[in-house]
Design an enzyme around this catalytic site. Sequence first.
Site, short mmCIF file in Angstrom:
data_model
loop_
_atom_site.label_atom_id
_atom_site.label_comp_id
_atom_site.label_asym_id
_atom_site.label_seq_id
_atom_site.Cartn_x
_atom_site.Cartn_y
_atom_site.Cartn_z
N LYS B 181 0.84 -1.20 0.00
CA LYS B 181 0.00 0.00 0.00
C LYS B 181 0.87 1.24 0.00
O LYS B 181 1.59 1.52 0.96
CB LYS B 181 -0.91 0.05 1.22
CG LYS B 181 -1.95 1.19 1.07
CD LYS B 181 -2.59 1.60 2.36
CE LYS B 181 -1.81 2.64 3.12
NZ LYS B 181 -1.82 4.00 2.53
N GLY B 233 7.28 4.53 8.25
CA GLY B 233 6.40 5.65 8.53
C GLY B 233 6.66 6.18 9.93
O GLY B 233 7.77 6.06 10.45
N SER B 234 5.64 6.72 10.54
CA SER B 234 5.82 7.38 11.83
C SER B 234 5.94 6.36 12.96
O SER B 234 5.42 5.25 12.88
CB SER B 234 4.64 8.30 12.12
OG SER B 234 3.50 7.53 12.42
N THR B 235 6.65 6.76 14.01
CA THR B 235 6.79 5.89 15.19
C THR B 235 5.43 5.62 15.81
O THR B 235 5.16 4.52 16.29
CB THR B 235 7.76 6.54 16.20
OG1 THR B 235 9.08 6.51 15.63
CG2 THR B 235 7.79 5.81 17.52
N GLU B 236 4.56 6.62 15.76
CA GLU B 236 3.23 6.47 16.34
C GLU B 236 2.46 5.31 15.67
O GLU B 236 1.90 4.45 16.35
CB GLU B 236 2.50 7.80 16.11
CG GLU B 236 1.18 7.95 16.76
CD GLU B 236 0.47 9.22 16.22
OE1 GLU B 236 1.11 10.03 15.52
OE2 GLU B 236 -0.73 9.35 16.50
N GLY B 238 3.85 2.95 13.84
CA GLY B 238 4.65 1.74 14.05
C GLY B 238 4.29 1.05 15.36
O GLY B 238 4.17 -0.18 15.43
N GLU B 255 10.54 0.71 10.06
CA GLU B 255 11.52 1.77 9.85
C GLU B 255 10.78 3.06 10.14
O GLU B 255 9.92 3.48 9.37
CB GLU B 255 12.06 1.71 8.42
CG GLU B 255 13.42 2.36 8.28
CD GLU B 255 13.30 3.82 7.95
OE1 GLU B 255 13.22 4.62 8.91
OE2 GLU B 255 13.27 4.16 6.77
N CYS B 289 13.35 10.57 7.25
CA CYS B 289 13.34 10.06 8.63
C CYS B 289 14.72 10.17 9.27
O CYS B 289 14.84 10.31 10.47
CB CYS B 289 12.83 8.64 8.67
SG CYS B 289 13.52 7.63 7.37
N GLU B 386 10.01 14.80 15.96
CA GLU B 386 10.37 14.79 14.55
C GLU B 386 9.47 15.78 13.83
O GLU B 386 8.25 15.67 13.84
CB GLU B 386 10.17 13.38 13.98
CG GLU B 386 10.61 13.28 12.55
CD GLU B 386 10.50 11.86 12.00
OE1 GLU B 386 9.48 11.20 12.27
OE2 GLU B 386 11.42 11.42 11.30
#
Lengths: 290, 475
Positions: B181, B233-236, B238, B255, B289, B386
């Site tokens: 996606k 993508g974002s840590t959130e 993830g 990542e 990132c 970030e």
Amino acid sequence: MSENNGRLAVRKTYKLFVGGAFPRSESGRSYAVRSAKGVFLANAALASRKDARDAVVAARKAFPGWSGATAYNRGQILYRVAEMLEGRRAQFAAELVDADGVSARKAGELVDAAVDRLVWYAGWSDKIAAVHGSANPVAGPYFNLSTPEPSGVVAVVAPPMGPLLGLVSVIAPVIVSGNTCVVVASERAPLPAITLAEVLATSDLPGGVVNILTGRAAELAPWLAGHMDVNGIDLTGCPEELAVACERDAAENLKRVFRPDPGEDWLATPGTARLRAFLETKTVWHPVGI
Amino acid sequence: MRLEYAPAPESRDVVEIKPSYGLFINGEFVEGGGTPFKTVNPADEQALAEVACADEADVDRAVQAARKAFGVWSALPGAERAKYLFRIARIIQERARELAVLETLDNGKPIRESRDVDLPLVAAHFFYYAGWADKLEYAGFGPAPRPLGVAGQVIPWNFPLLMLAWKIAPALACGNTVVLKPAETTPLTALAFADICVQAGLPAGVVNIVTGAGETGAAVVNHADVNKVAFTGSTEVGRLIARSLAGTGKKLTLELGGKAANIVFEDAPLDQAVEGIVNGIFFNQGHVCCAGSRLLVQESIRDELLDALKRRLGTLRLGDPLDKNTDIGAINSAAQLAKIRELADAGEREGAERWSPACAIPERGYWFPPTVFTGVAQSHRIAREEIFGPVLSVLTFRTPAEAVEKANNTPYGLSAGVWTEKGSRILWLADRLRAGVVWANTFNRFDPASPFGGYKESGYGREGGRHGLEAYLDV
């Protein structure tokens, strides 16, 4: 433990192993440990959330020194642990007979296997980087090198079965690469773990590299799984439901999670999965030029 | 004397954008069950195309197609899989100009970057992993490593086609099939890639592309018949994925975000360091990132370095991403622009000093000028969170130990930079920086042979190199 010749034996107090010292649980709690035959063996410390946190602090404190030690030095110390364990073969065999109800001969074999396992991992210390690192041929004038590094502080829930061989098999791969750890010993059979702590304490292993808690995995593991200063967790000793809950909590700070192979045979040669589980890869670039 | 540049726009004519796009499932373009959405050019806010939205049923069909194709694909000799990947790499090279323009239109990044960085790396990545497909037994993971099955992959909008390459190339080389996606705001190059798969004659179902937003992504990662999830993508997000995958046994690589320190010592070659700082944070509008978003400069050269940096920033050209002279393109979306503004405003409110070069902002589109904050404390949001935009936070240090302490004072650990002429100091720092990539006297270099990925909350697993195979093998 046994009382011979009418002399009353001096029993050992089994405490926790945190930061190289042997404290009681701050909670003041203990629980009765019984042999496979149901005979009372000792009261082990019943570690609390606070003990788990203290152990994480000790492990974090030990991390820079242990991860910064040379691989050769870590290998020497793991080999020293094997030597110390070998020297206490009879004591551990007797504890395994009590804990698991195995024959004296079988118990001796299990101690031998634990010693050999330590020797096997000791030899890995200065091979990991050669096997899991690489010099990368990038398309440009750059030096580019990848090396494995330890993840940091790892929580290890030791298997309930295999109170010595299983325990050694989960600790050694974590620490040989430079991680430090907090181990939740087998709830059922914690005494060999504390005796192993006596071995660790006399093997030049810096205090705090291995911290051993005795008590209930169901009580301690969730605190460790959710702890923000723990970098990884090995769920080997967690029953299914607890493992899933811990894995979920571990996501909070993206811990590296090792999910055990349910059929793991502690007597077989381990392979590198446990070693690799708590390694990071660091890649360094530098331009080439004059 | 200041020389002005005449406009040098790259032609849009090399790419033909269709009015609408379907999903790519089982080798065919099909309609989606969700409400189609528009993807816009962030440089002028004009809609580029309408794109189908995959709902759960579409994702299920895509996973079924991938599952069916897995049998055939994983049974192919590695050498045959390799040849498909080599073919794909070649077609990417052949269509590089078209893809670069398309990427720039959909993403907003300067054509200079999509042409000179993204596309060459995309092709190189397929070439690199093509070569692994028949050599997996030599990769150090045992004599007969096996693929995992169906890989569900969700990628971000900052390097749309490059992130696709990072995900698909190793997955296919190892014998997996994929459902990918792309990001909601940058789906077009992934759909062009679907066409490349058709041109390459790739068996149907080996690659499936499902477009949509977060819900589509959630359907991919949570599908019961997916064996492996890879997310960038974002840590959130993830964290959410890691939570939702607990207990499923799916192999997961993440990542995620970063807040890299770029450390400049007083003995560093100053002009090179300035170029490195600029490349570190203003490359791709800071939508990186691993961007060097925290400049740690040794106190003794702070003023000298900042003067040189500001002079250099005064020469950056912001504007039409298709112009070959453009250095700073458009911010990818209105939502991202709002996020950058919010954090930059927080920086001012918390007491840091904000500076931007004089810089004309186009009337239409999403833009943010290169921005430098000085007087930043470690506790400020702009030093901790970030920003994912062209915003640099400057902090100072006195000793190497303090530099390490400050650099590591973050939950992230993706990358770091070191600038000094002293080799032993570089190695000393490289040992102590808790980051997956350390660039010494350079920054933001990428190569398919070089593993990339983070420590701590920047995620786990590596992409690139021999290490990148592990994520797609049952080892």
